[in-house]
Scaffold this motif. Sequence first.
Motif, PDB file in Angstrom:
ATOM      1  N   TYR A 196      65.698 -84.290  62.075  1.00 36.36           N
ATOM      2  CA  TYR A 196      65.615 -83.146  62.964  1.00 36.36           C
ATOM      3  C   TYR A 196      65.206 -81.910  62.169  1.00 36.36           C
ATOM      4  CZ  TYR A 196      67.982 -85.713  66.684  1.00 36.36           C
ATOM      5  OH  TYR A 196      68.300 -86.618  67.654  1.00 36.36           O
ATOM      6  N   THR A 197      64.415 -81.053  62.798  1.00 43.24           N
ATOM      7  CA  THR A 197      64.038 -79.787  62.179  1.00 43.24           C
ATOM      8  C   THR A 197      63.862 -78.746  63.273  1.00 43.24           C
ATOM      9  OG1 THR A 197      62.563 -78.719  60.585  1.00 43.24           O
ATOM     10  CG2 THR A 197      61.543 -80.205  62.180  1.00 43.24           C
ATOM     11  N   PHE A 198      63.762 -77.491  62.879  1.00 47.13           N
ATOM     12  CA  PHE A 198      63.606 -76.413  63.841  1.00 47.13           C
ATOM     13  C   PHE A 198      62.125 -76.084  63.984  1.00 47.13           C
ATOM     14  CE2 PHE A 198      63.624 -71.937  65.214  1.00 47.13           C
ATOM     15  CZ  PHE A 198      64.389 -72.060  66.362  1.00 47.13           C
ATOM     16  N   ASP A 199      61.589 -76.188  65.207  1.00 47.19           N
ATOM     17  CA  ASP A 199      60.196 -75.853  65.497  1.00 47.19           C
ATOM     18  C   ASP A 199      60.125 -74.355  65.785  1.00 47.19           C
ATOM     19  OD1 ASP A 199      57.584 -75.641  66.308  1.00 47.19           O
ATOM     20  OD2 ASP A 199      57.767 -76.981  68.024  1.00 47.19           O
ATOM     21  N   THR A 200      59.527 -73.601  64.855  1.00 50.59           N
ATOM     22  CA  THR A 200      59.501 -72.142  64.997  1.00 50.59           C
ATOM     23  C   THR A 200      58.586 -71.683  66.125  1.00 50.59           C
ATOM     24  OG1 THR A 200      57.806 -72.041  63.276  1.00 50.59           O
ATOM     25  CG2 THR A 200      60.083 -71.728  62.576  1.00 50.59           C
ATOM     26  N   LYS A 201      57.544 -72.463  66.449  1.00 51.32           N
ATOM     27  CA  LYS A 201      56.645 -72.065  67.542  1.00 51.32           C
ATOM     28  C   LYS A 201      57.346 -72.122  68.887  1.00 51.32           C
ATOM     29  CE  LYS A 201      52.194 -73.379  65.563  1.00 51.32           C
ATOM     30  NZ  LYS A 201      51.041 -74.275  65.682  1.00 51.32           N
ATOM     31  N   ASN A 202      58.001 -73.255  69.156  1.00 60.97           N
ATOM     32  CA  ASN A 202      58.658 -73.444  70.452  1.00 60.97           C
ATOM     33  C   ASN A 202      60.123 -73.032  70.443  1.00 60.97           C
ATOM     34  OD1 ASN A 202      56.266 -74.550  71.485  1.00 60.97           O
ATOM     35  ND2 ASN A 202      56.791 -76.537  70.625  1.00 60.97           N
ATOM     36  N   LYS A 203      60.608 -72.655  69.265  1.00 59.95           N
ATOM     37  CA  LYS A 203      61.996 -72.214  69.096  1.00 59.95           C
ATOM     38  C   LYS A 203      63.001 -73.228  69.634  1.00 59.95           C
ATOM     39  CE  LYS A 203      61.181 -67.278  68.926  1.00 59.95           C
ATOM     40  NZ  LYS A 203      59.887 -67.044  68.688  1.00 59.95           N
ATOM     41  N   LYS A 204      62.858 -74.479  69.152  1.00 59.83           N
ATOM     42  CA  LYS A 204      63.813 -75.516  69.525  1.00 59.83           C
ATOM     43  C   LYS A 204      63.912 -76.539  68.394  1.00 59.83           C
ATOM     44  CE  LYS A 204      60.560 -78.361  72.142  1.00 59.83           C
ATOM     45  NZ  LYS A 204      60.292 -79.024  73.389  1.00 59.83           N
ATOM     46  N   VAL A 205      64.939 -77.348  68.439  1.00 60.33           N
ATOM     47  CA  VAL A 205      65.157 -78.405  67.457  1.00 60.33           C
ATOM     48  C   VAL A 205      64.395 -79.643  67.920  1.00 60.33           C
ATOM     49  CG1 VAL A 205      66.886 -79.881  66.370  1.00 60.33           C
ATOM     50  CG2 VAL A 205      67.396 -77.475  66.793  1.00 60.33           C
ATOM     51  N   VAL A 206      63.596 -80.232  67.015  1.00 57.71           N
ATOM     52  CA  VAL A 206      62.799 -81.411  67.359  1.00 57.71           C
ATOM     53  C   VAL A 206      63.041 -82.512  66.329  1.00 57.71           C
ATOM     54  CG1 VAL A 206      60.971 -80.132  68.542  1.00 57.71           C
ATOM     55  CG2 VAL A 206      60.801 -80.527  66.104  1.00 57.71           C
ATOM     56  N   GLN A 207      62.800 -83.767  66.762  1.00 55.48           N
ATOM     57  CA  GLN A 207      62.896 -84.896  65.851  1.00 55.48           C
ATOM     58  C   GLN A 207      61.572 -85.073  65.118  1.00 55.48           C
ATOM     59  OE1 GLN A 207      64.048 -88.085  68.553  1.00 55.48           O
ATOM     60  NE2 GLN A 207      65.915 -88.300  67.359  1.00 55.48           N
ATOM     61  N   THR A 208      61.646 -85.596  63.899  1.00 52.97           N
ATOM     62  CA  THR A 208      60.447 -85.816  63.101  1.00 52.97           C
ATOM     63  C   THR A 208      60.547 -87.152  62.375  1.00 52.97           C
ATOM     64  OG1 THR A 208      61.397 -84.700  61.187  1.00 52.97           O
ATOM     65  CG2 THR A 208      60.111 -83.342  62.704  1.00 52.97           C
ATOM     66  N   GLY A 209      59.460 -87.523  61.703  1.00 56.46           N
ATOM     67  CA  GLY A 209      59.423 -88.733  60.896  1.00 56.46           C
ATOM     68  C   GLY A 209      59.006 -88.405  59.475  1.00 56.46           C
ATOM     69  N   VAL A 210      58.997 -89.443  58.644  1.00 57.49           N
ATOM     70  CA  VAL A 210      58.649 -89.287  57.230  1.00 57.49           C
ATOM     71  C   VAL A 210      57.514 -90.251  56.913  1.00 57.49           C
ATOM     72  CG1 VAL A 210      59.489 -89.545  54.856  1.00 57.49           C
ATOM     73  CG2 VAL A 210      60.999 -88.623  56.613  1.00 57.49           C
ATOM     74  N   LEU A 211      56.571 -89.801  56.108  1.00 60.23           N
ATOM     75  CA  LEU A 211      55.466 -90.635  55.651  1.00 60.23           C
ATOM     76  C   LEU A 211      55.544 -90.739  54.131  1.00 60.23           C
ATOM     77  CD1 LEU A 211      52.805 -92.157  56.187  1.00 60.23           C
ATOM     78  CD2 LEU A 211      51.631 -89.957  55.953  1.00 60.23           C
ATOM     79  N   VAL A 212      55.632 -91.980  53.636  1.00 56.27           N
ATOM     80  CA  VAL A 212      55.630 -92.243  52.195  1.00 56.27           C
ATOM     81  C   VAL A 212      54.245 -92.777  51.860  1.00 56.27           C
ATOM     82  CG1 VAL A 212      56.632 -93.611  50.333  1.00 56.27           C
ATOM     83  CG2 VAL A 212      58.089 -92.748  52.168  1.00 56.27           C
ATOM     84  N   VAL A 213      53.566 -92.136  50.905  1.00 51.67           N
ATOM     85  CA  VAL A 213      52.191 -92.504  50.560  1.00 51.67           C
ATOM     86  C   VAL A 213      52.115 -92.866  49.082  1.00 51.67           C
ATOM     87  CG1 VAL A 213      49.770 -91.830  50.639  1.00 51.67           C
ATOM     88  CG2 VAL A 213      51.370 -90.852  52.289  1.00 51.67           C
ATOM     89  N   ASN A 214      51.745 -94.120  48.810  1.00 48.06           N
ATOM     90  CA  ASN A 214      51.533 -94.604  47.455  1.00 48.06           C
ATOM     91  C   ASN A 214      50.113 -95.132  47.351  1.00 48.06           C
ATOM     92  OD1 ASN A 214      54.281 -94.245  46.489  1.00 48.06           O
ATOM     93  ND2 ASN A 214      54.796 -95.916  47.857  1.00 48.06           N
ATOM     94  N   SER A 215      49.529 -95.043  46.171  1.00 50.24           N
ATOM     95  CA  SER A 215      48.184 -95.578  45.985  1.00 50.24           C
ATOM     96  C   SER A 215      48.019 -96.126  44.584  1.00 50.24           C
ATOM     97  CB  SER A 215      47.126 -94.499  46.243  1.00 50.24           C
ATOM     98  OG  SER A 215      47.123 -93.555  45.189  1.00 50.24           O
ATOM     99  N   VAL A 216      47.047 -97.019  44.473  1.00 48.86           N
ATOM    100  CA  VAL A 216      46.610 -97.521  43.179  1.00 48.86           C
ATOM    101  C   VAL A 216      45.140 -97.190  43.080  1.00 48.86           C
ATOM    102  CG1 VAL A 216      46.244 -99.576  41.770  1.00 48.86           C
ATOM    103  CG2 VAL A 216      48.288 -99.408  43.210  1.00 48.86           C
ATOM    104  N   PRO A 217      44.726 -96.319  42.170  1.00 51.97           N
ATOM    105  CA  PRO A 217      45.532 -95.578  41.202  1.00 51.97           C
ATOM    106  C   PRO A 217      46.296 -94.439  41.879  1.00 51.97           C
ATOM    107  CG  PRO A 217      43.273 -94.837  41.083  1.00 51.97           C
ATOM    108  CD  PRO A 217      43.296 -95.960  42.071  1.00 51.97           C
ATOM    109  N   ASN A 218      47.356 -93.989  41.231  1.00 46.46           N
ATOM    110  CA  ASN A 218      48.120 -92.894  41.825  1.00 46.46           C
ATOM    111  C   ASN A 218      47.413 -91.561  41.588  1.00 46.46           C
ATOM    112  OD1 ASN A 218      48.660 -92.256  39.169  1.00 46.46           O
ATOM    113  ND2 ASN A 218      50.818 -92.740  39.267  1.00 46.46           N
TER     114      ASN A 218
END
Length: 152
Positions: free
Chosen positions: A31-53
């Motif tokens: 959860y985080t605070f959306d400053t544009k809409n002034k409300k609490v919203v749910q979010t996700g996470v993206l993990v990015v790995n690569s070869v080569p890094n």
Amino acid sequence: MDKKTRILVSIASVVILGLGTIIGVLLVQGYTFDTKNKKVVQTGVLVVNSVPNGAQIYIDGHYQNVTNTSISFLPAKKYTIRLTKEGYIPWEKEMNINNQIISEIEAIMWPATPSVNPITNTGAIDVKISPDMQKAAYAIRFSEKDKAGLWI
């Protein structure tokens, strides 16, 4: 300090600690605070790995970071993820990010100009050419420590 003040300080401490715990749990859950809409919203996470890094990460055309990292607080929707690194072919994928989910990318980037070495210098045996004449498969004996195995 009199008894009333100690009780008020104790109650205030418990309330502050409780609110801090609740806020911490909500942040961990995405959860985080959306400053544009002034409300609490749910979010996700993206993990990015690569070869080569160390490839540059662009999300919907906006630079974010370099690979082998996580990007938090992404609102749930479809994104275009693009990885670039000098000397390598760019990697791109559309991906849905969902609320409270960790999405992961494991990208393998290919050199833009691969090195061309004759296979006769590698100890290759049993070379076979593909029917379309585009690939060759060969074996290298186990006596060659770093290169042993089947190669295409």
